[in-house]
Enzyme design. Structure first.
Site, PDB file in Angstrom:
ATOM      1  CG  ASP A 197      -2.089   0.922   1.098  1.00 43.48           C
ATOM      2  OD1 ASP A 197      -2.424   1.307  -0.043  1.00 43.48           O
ATOM      3  OD2 ASP A 197      -2.676   1.291   2.138  1.00 43.48           O
ATOM      4  N   GLY A 208       0.102   5.487  -4.343  1.00 42.69           N
ATOM      5  CA  GLY A 208      -0.491   6.771  -4.740  1.00 42.69           C
ATOM      6  C   GLY A 208       0.086   7.912  -3.916  1.00 42.69           C
ATOM      7  CG  HIS A 224      -0.060   2.248  -9.173  1.00 39.89           C
ATOM      8  ND1 HIS A 224      -0.298   1.869  -7.882  1.00 39.89           N
ATOM      9  CD2 HIS A 224      -1.140   2.998  -9.537  1.00 39.89           C
ATOM     10  CE1 HIS A 224      -1.473   2.350  -7.485  1.00 39.89           C
ATOM     11  NE2 HIS A 224      -1.998   3.041  -8.461  1.00 39.89           N
ATOM     12  CG  ASN A 249      -7.755  -1.931  -5.580  1.00 41.80           C
ATOM     13  OD1 ASN A 249      -6.836  -2.736  -5.411  1.00 41.80           O
ATOM     14  ND2 ASN A 249      -8.032  -1.012  -4.656  1.00 41.80           N
ATOM     15  CD  GLU A 261       2.595 -13.253  15.737  1.00 47.41           C
ATOM     16  OE1 GLU A 261       2.645 -12.100  16.202  1.00 47.41           O
ATOM     17  OE2 GLU A 261       2.081 -14.216  16.340  1.00 47.41           O
TER      18      GLU A 261
HETATM   19  C1  IPE Z   1      -5.444  -2.817  -0.529  1.00 50.53           C
HETATM   20  O1  IPE Z   1      -5.098  -1.487  -0.603  1.00 50.53           O
HETATM   21  C2  IPE Z   1      -5.411  -3.448  -1.892  1.00 50.53           C
HETATM   22  C3  IPE Z   1      -4.091  -3.616  -2.483  1.00 50.53           C
HETATM   23  C4  IPE Z   1      -2.954  -3.337  -1.917  1.00 50.53           C
HETATM   24  C5  IPE Z   1      -4.082  -4.205  -3.820  1.00 50.53           C
HETATM   25  P1  IPE Z   1      -6.193  -0.346  -0.756  1.00 50.53           P
HETATM   26  O2  IPE Z   1      -5.459   0.938  -0.819  1.00 50.53           O
HETATM   27  O3  IPE Z   1      -7.097  -0.639  -1.896  1.00 50.53           O
HETATM   28  O4  IPE Z   1      -7.031  -0.473   0.592  1.00 50.53           O
HETATM   29  P2  IPE Z   1      -7.886   0.587   1.394  1.00 50.53           P
HETATM   30  O5  IPE Z   1      -8.809   1.247   0.406  1.00 50.53           O
HETATM   31  O6  IPE Z   1      -6.924   1.559   1.998  1.00 50.53           O
HETATM   32  O7  IPE Z   1      -8.587  -0.204   2.440  1.00 50.53           O
HETATM   33  C1  IPE Z   2      -1.459   0.258  -3.402  1.00 53.18           C
HETATM   34  O1  IPE Z   2      -1.243   1.609  -3.403  1.00 53.18           O
HETATM   35  C2  IPE Z   2      -1.586  -0.332  -4.779  1.00 53.18           C
HETATM   36  C3  IPE Z   2      -2.943  -0.766  -5.136  1.00 53.18           C
HETATM   37  C4  IPE Z   2      -3.984  -0.710  -4.361  1.00 53.18           C
HETATM   38  C5  IPE Z   2      -3.108  -1.302  -6.465  1.00 53.18           C
HETATM   39  P1  IPE Z   2      -2.446   2.635  -3.408  1.00 53.18           P
HETATM   40  O2  IPE Z   2      -2.783   2.955  -4.835  1.00 53.18           O
HETATM   41  O3  IPE Z   2      -3.575   2.154  -2.595  1.00 53.18           O
HETATM   42  O4  IPE Z   2      -1.779   3.905  -2.738  1.00 53.18           O
HETATM   43  P2  IPE Z   2      -2.424   4.864  -1.657  1.00 53.18           P
HETATM   44  O5  IPE Z   2      -2.869   4.012  -0.515  1.00 53.18           O
HETATM   45  O6  IPE Z   2      -3.584   5.543  -2.332  1.00 53.18           O
HETATM   46  O7  IPE Z   2      -1.340   5.804  -1.292  1.00 53.18           O
HETATM   47 MG    MG Z   3      -4.094   2.346  -0.636  1.00 57.08          MG
END
Ligand code: IPE
Ligand code: IPE
Ligand code: MG
Length: 256
Positions: free
Chosen positions: A31, A34, A48, A79, A218
């Site tokens: 995570d 973005g 990404h 997503n 864990e």
């Molecule tokens: C979880 O991350 C999904 C992936 C890492 C592919 P998200 O960014 O989608 O999760 P939320 O929205 O913070 O719960």
């Molecule tokens: C995780 O990063 C990747 C996917 C969910 C595909 P995010 O895209 O959720 O990045 P943040 O959480 O918005 O920073």
């Molecule tokens: Mg995220």
């Protein structure tokens, strides 16, 4: 008795680590891509793209450590709610990753599998995944498992439906439904449950990931964003894991 992969050399990565305290299966919620991009004034997709290097380093280090399975949350069933341009870019990256990494996975004897409704992904992503699964089918080393179009509730629902169909067809009795039968009907059938869940970017939630399989995992939350995750961060998580007392409801502290 646990057998450690003879090709692994965990102490060359983490000096002094007890090989029996290396997790057999690590699950990761990658995570923060973005946020990483936005902090730098770039569009989210840039994050990404930069996450791919962290994937590579994590896969490579897990191999050296003797981790048997690594499951990466790559695209959740939720997503799809993101803007179409971001979803399209993620699909394109998935195809590029599979094509670029295929030869390296074969060289490292890593078998790729996927969980979730990955067959429903648009081409070329779907085709690229299928090609690498096929090309690494003979590999006998660690498993790299990509959770793609994955949601744990959807996975459990499909498993329950399939078990109900077997019962309706008279193949099993309701009393045959056990913990093991449910596990065997999940997409992760055959993999040990994850010992360690790592989530990057500080968020403290499961986001519909491996809800059945993580029962006794864990949990480790890393504050770094996924594109910043590397060998050092992974080793920190594993050292933290190795220091824990896993009791599974009992009182003993015995390494698995
Ligand atoms: C979880 O991350 C999904 C992936 C890492 C592919 P998200 O960014 O989608 O999760 P939320 O929205 O913070 O719960
Ligand atoms: C995780 O990063 C990747 C996917 C969910 C595909 P995010 O895209 O959720 O990045 P943040 O959480 O918005 O920073
Ligand atoms: Mg995220």
């Amino acid at each position: 008795m646990r057998i450690i992969n003879p090709d692994a050399d965990p102490q060359s990565v983490i000096p002094g680590i007890d090989p029996l305290r290396i997790p057999r299966h690590i699950a990761v919620i990658m995570d923060g891509n973005g946020r990483w991009a936005q902090e730098r004034g770039f569009p989210r997709i840039f994050g990404h793209r930069n996450g791919a290097a962290a994937v590579r380093e994590t896969v490579e280090t897990c191999g050296k450590l003797g981790v048997e399975a690594l499951t990466l949350y790559s695209f959740s069933s939720e997503n799809w709610k993101r803007p179409k341009a971001e979803v399209d870019a993620l699909m394109e990256l998935c195809a590029i990753y599979c094509d670029n990494e295929r030869d390296e996975l074969i060289r490292e004897n890593i078998r790729l599998r996927a969980i979730g409704r990955w067959q429903d992904l648009p081409d070329p992503a779907g085709e690229a995944i299928a090609r690498v699964i096929e090309a690494t089918n003979h590999c006998t080393g660690p498993t790299l498992c990509l959770a793609l179009n994955y949601g744990a509730r959807d996975e459990i629902t499909r498993a329950v439906r399939s078990i109900a169909q077997s019962a309706k067809a008279g193949e099993i009795e309701p009393s045959d439904i056990s913990d093991e039968l449910i596990s065997a009907n999940l997409d992760t059938a055959g993999l040990p449950d994850p010992d360690l869940l790592i989530r990057t970017a500080g968020e403290k939630r499961l986001s519909n990931y491996l809800l059945w399989q993580l029962s006794y995992a864990e949990l480790y939350i890393a504050d770094v964003l996924w594109p910043e995750f590397n060998k050092e961060e992974l080793c920190k998580a594993i050292q933290d894991y190795a220091s824990r007392n896993r009791r599974f409801g009992g009182l003993n502290n015995s390494p698995s």
